[in-house]
Scaffold this motif. Structure first.
Motif, PDB file in Angstrom:
ATOM      1  N   ASN A 131      11.402   4.904  -6.925  1.00 13.87           N
ATOM      2  CA  ASN A 131      11.140   4.204  -6.401  1.00 13.87           C
ATOM      3  C   ASN A 131      10.142   4.974  -5.098  1.00 13.87           C
ATOM      4  O   ASN A 131       9.533   6.123  -4.788  1.00 13.87           O
ATOM      5  CB  ASN A 131      12.148   4.489  -4.637  1.00 13.87           C
ATOM      6  CG  ASN A 131      13.953   3.948  -5.263  1.00 13.87           C
ATOM      7  OD1 ASN A 131      13.424   3.399  -6.598  1.00 13.87           O
ATOM      8  ND2 ASN A 131      14.743   4.286  -4.955  1.00 13.87           N
ATOM      9  N   PRO A 132       9.606   3.646  -4.466  1.00 18.29           N
ATOM     10  CA  PRO A 132       8.478   3.746  -4.190  1.00 18.29           C
ATOM     11  C   PRO A 132       8.381   4.787  -2.740  1.00 18.29           C
ATOM     12  O   PRO A 132       9.693   4.461  -2.516  1.00 18.29           O
ATOM     13  CB  PRO A 132       7.771   2.103  -2.988  1.00 18.29           C
ATOM     14  CG  PRO A 132       8.751   1.391  -4.327  1.00 18.29           C
ATOM     15  CD  PRO A 132       9.615   2.416  -4.507  1.00 18.29           C
ATOM     16  N   THR A 180       9.711   8.541  -3.802  1.00 18.61           N
ATOM     17  CA  THR A 180      10.311   8.914  -3.152  1.00 18.61           C
ATOM     18  C   THR A 180      11.389   8.854  -4.266  1.00 18.61           C
ATOM     19  O   THR A 180      11.164   7.961  -5.010  1.00 18.61           O
ATOM     20  CB  THR A 180      11.959   7.800  -2.461  1.00 18.61           C
ATOM     21  OG1 THR A 180      10.798   7.693  -1.463  1.00 18.61           O
ATOM     22  CG2 THR A 180      13.071   8.884  -2.134  1.00 18.61           C
ATOM     23  N   PHE A 181      12.727   9.360  -5.038  1.00 16.38           N
ATOM     24  CA  PHE A 181      13.168   9.969  -6.370  1.00 16.38           C
ATOM     25  C   PHE A 181      14.157  11.311  -5.905  1.00 16.38           C
ATOM     26  O   PHE A 181      14.172  11.912  -5.414  1.00 16.38           O
ATOM     27  CB  PHE A 181      12.276  10.693  -7.253  1.00 16.38           C
ATOM     28  CG  PHE A 181      12.946  11.411  -8.445  1.00 16.38           C
ATOM     29  CD1 PHE A 181      13.480   9.799  -9.018  1.00 16.38           C
ATOM     30  CD2 PHE A 181      12.557  12.561  -9.011  1.00 16.38           C
ATOM     31  CE1 PHE A 181      13.867  10.171  -9.827  1.00 16.38           C
ATOM     32  CE2 PHE A 181      13.492  12.539 -10.329  1.00 16.38           C
ATOM     33  CZ  PHE A 181      14.303  11.439 -11.329  1.00 16.38           C
ATOM     34  N   GLY A 182      15.780  10.116  -6.679  1.00 13.01           N
ATOM     35  CA  GLY A 182      16.901  10.861  -6.243  1.00 13.01           C
ATOM     36  C   GLY A 182      18.045  10.571  -7.266  1.00 13.01           C
ATOM     37  O   GLY A 182      17.585   9.868  -7.809  1.00 13.01           O
ATOM     38  N   THR A 183      19.443  10.926  -7.211  1.00 13.81           N
ATOM     39  CA  THR A 183      19.930  10.484  -7.959  1.00 13.81           C
ATOM     40  C   THR A 183      21.221  10.130  -7.879  1.00 13.81           C
ATOM     41  O   THR A 183      21.874  11.230  -6.364  1.00 13.81           O
ATOM     42  CB  THR A 183      20.176  11.888  -8.973  1.00 13.81           C
ATOM     43  OG1 THR A 183      18.577  12.401  -9.589  1.00 13.81           O
ATOM     44  CG2 THR A 183      21.204  12.250  -9.996  1.00 13.81           C
ATOM     45  N   LYS A 240       0.191   4.207  -8.341  1.00 17.75           N
ATOM     46  CA  LYS A 240      -0.121   4.764  -6.642  1.00 17.75           C
ATOM     47  C   LYS A 240       0.168   3.527  -6.435  1.00 17.75           C
ATOM     48  O   LYS A 240       1.049   3.871  -5.137  1.00 17.75           O
ATOM     49  CB  LYS A 240      -1.500   3.669  -7.839  1.00 17.75           C
ATOM     50  CG  LYS A 240      -2.462   4.125  -5.935  1.00 17.75           C
ATOM     51  CD  LYS A 240      -4.043   3.400  -7.613  1.00 17.75           C
ATOM     52  CE  LYS A 240      -5.683   3.616  -5.830  1.00 17.75           C
ATOM     53  NZ  LYS A 240      -6.652   2.752  -6.233  1.00 17.75           N
ATOM     54  N   ALA A 241       0.990   1.902  -6.892  1.00 15.08           N
ATOM     55  CA  ALA A 241       1.247   1.232  -6.113  1.00 15.08           C
ATOM     56  C   ALA A 241       3.140   1.682  -5.323  1.00 15.08           C
ATOM     57  O   ALA A 241       3.031   1.463  -4.445  1.00 15.08           O
ATOM     58  CB  ALA A 241       2.289   0.387  -6.845  1.00 15.08           C
ATOM     59  N   PHE A 242       3.267   2.606  -5.621  1.00 14.03           N
ATOM     60  CA  PHE A 242       4.895   3.964  -5.503  1.00 14.03           C
ATOM     61  C   PHE A 242       4.184   4.675  -4.563  1.00 14.03           C
ATOM     62  O   PHE A 242       5.175   5.093  -3.656  1.00 14.03           O
ATOM     63  CB  PHE A 242       5.492   3.952  -6.696  1.00 14.03           C
ATOM     64  CG  PHE A 242       6.135   3.022  -6.979  1.00 14.03           C
ATOM     65  CD1 PHE A 242       6.440   1.888  -7.233  1.00 14.03           C
ATOM     66  CD2 PHE A 242       7.671   3.495  -7.866  1.00 14.03           C
ATOM     67  CE1 PHE A 242       6.996   0.907  -7.923  1.00 14.03           C
ATOM     68  CE2 PHE A 242       8.742   2.857  -8.857  1.00 14.03           C
ATOM     69  CZ  PHE A 242       8.194   1.356  -9.041  1.00 14.03           C
ATOM     70  N   TYR A 243       2.634   4.843  -4.453  1.00 15.22           N
ATOM     71  CA  TYR A 243       2.387   6.280  -4.045  1.00 15.22           C
ATOM     72  C   TYR A 243       2.994   6.199  -2.380  1.00 15.22           C
ATOM     73  O   TYR A 243       3.701   7.321  -1.580  1.00 15.22           O
ATOM     74  CB  TYR A 243       1.954   7.119  -4.482  1.00 15.22           C
ATOM     75  CG  TYR A 243       1.447   7.776  -3.841  1.00 15.22           C
ATOM     76  CD1 TYR A 243       1.564   9.427  -5.540  1.00 15.22           C
ATOM     77  CD2 TYR A 243       0.978   8.703  -3.466  1.00 15.22           C
ATOM     78  CE1 TYR A 243       1.834  10.346  -5.272  1.00 15.22           C
ATOM     79  CE2 TYR A 243       0.357   9.903  -2.515  1.00 15.22           C
ATOM     80  CZ  TYR A 243       0.630  10.578  -4.238  1.00 15.22           C
ATOM     81  OH  TYR A 243       0.750  12.883  -4.254  1.00 15.22           O
ATOM     82  N   GLY A 244       2.614   5.111  -1.477  1.00 14.16           N
ATOM     83  CA  GLY A 244       2.022   5.644  -0.472  1.00 14.16           C
ATOM     84  C   GLY A 244       1.760   6.547   0.132  1.00 14.16           C
ATOM     85  O   GLY A 244       0.482   7.081  -0.128  1.00 14.16           O
TER      86      GLY A 244
END
Length: 320
Positions: free
Chosen positions: A252-253, A154-157, A145-149
């Motif tokens: 990431n958030p 955000t997720f990447g490689t 929840k804290a990451f959600y905004g």
């Protein structure tokens, strides 16, 4: 000598659960790094990812890297280089919107495999966040929840290769830094080493291990846990032989997520009005990090604190 922490996730479903959770907690508190085995991602998928990543480097990136080295005269350097890294990289975005179909030079098979791998890693990252909540005494789902905004995480490689380097004593594969984001999951080469973390003033190798996932804590988790878990400085040493593969995925958030210490973990400081860590919007932190990645994290936290004090504008932001 201390042994690098390895957590067997299968043990979470046995009578060894409590001991395994304690091992996970100790790794997060005292290392900032750990290695996961039996994490639920099939060996077949990981082998396919590795094979296609190495083929893609040979086919599409190796020659470009050699040309860059020649253009910059890096093979003949006589003094230490501190403004670039001996790595060949490209980036994939998964969340909030994927760009895998838009990245040039990727074979269809490779796109498909990396998409599947990212989906497995996303689930693993979220499972890990829930395990951290349990160890921290936070409500289940708090970290997600804290990451959600407003738009989700955000997720990447970052897909990297570290080719053989003729001057490894003068050029780093990747200069020392902490990671800006939340939780990082790394699939690294199981034969060529190079990743090191700083512990108690000494650089320690992160051991290559077949089919493991290396996990490390980012700056955002340090803030949210009020320093109970800390991001740790790490680097990649260039090697004179062997090409090291590294596939690091950053959960990431969201860009507009407001990051601040969890109240349950910061009650004492709150009462004294002396919070150790700032409250900020993740995107603002990333802008600062982009310019200061290879410097200590503490001045970044201080700068965010001052920016928030000056702006005085977070009181109106909903953080529920």
């Amino acid at each position: 000598m201390e042994t690098f922490p390895v957590v067997d996730m299968e043990m979470l479903n046995t009578e060894q659960r409590a001991a395994t959770m304690e091992k996970l907690n100790d790794a997060c508190e005292n290392w900032g790094f750990l290695e996961l085995v039996n994490h639920g991602i099939s060996h077949e998928l990981m082998d396919n990812v590795e094979k296609l990543t190495k083929e893609h480097y040979k086919k599409c990136m190796e020659q470009k890297f050699k040309e860059m080295v020649a253009n910059k005269g890096l093979e003949a350097v006589q003094t230490e280089i501190d403004d670039l890294d001996w790595e060949s990289t490209f980036f994939l975005k998964h969340l909030p919107v994927s760009n895998i179909s838009d990245v040039p030079d990727l074979d269809d098979d490779y796109r498909k495999v990396m998409k599947e791998f990212a989906e497995k890693l996303e689930k693993l990252a979220e499972d890990l966040l829930d395990l951290l909540c349990e160890n921290l005494g936070l409500e289940q789902g708090y970290l997600k929840k804290a990451f959600y905004g407003t738009k989700g995480p955000t997720f990447g490689t970052k897909v990297a290769n570290y080719p053989p380097c003729p001057k490894p004593e003068l050029i780093k594969g990747l200069r020392a830094h902490t990671d800006a984001g939340g939780i990082i999951l790394l699939f690294q080469d199981d034969k060529v080493s190079g990743l090191q973390l700083l512990k108690d003033g000494k650089w320690i190798d992160v051991p290559p291990m077949s089919h493991s996932i290396v996990v490390n804590i980012g700056d955002q988790l340090e803030v949210i846990t009020n320093g109970k878990y800390k991001s740790v400085e790490h680097r990649v040493i260039a090697r004179p032989d062997g090409n090291r593969m590294s596939i690091a995925s950053f959960y990431n958030p969201g860009s507009d997520a407001v990051i601040f210490p969890a109240p349950e973990l910061a009650e004492k400081e709150e009462k004294q009005n002396k919070l150790k860590y700032p409250k900020f919007v993740f995107e603002d932190y990333m802008k600062l990090y982009a310019a200061l990645k290879f410097q200590a994290k503490e001045p970044r936290f201080e700068a965010m604190n001052k920016a928030m004090e000056t702006a005085g504008n977070l009181g109106s932001i909903a953080i529920a």
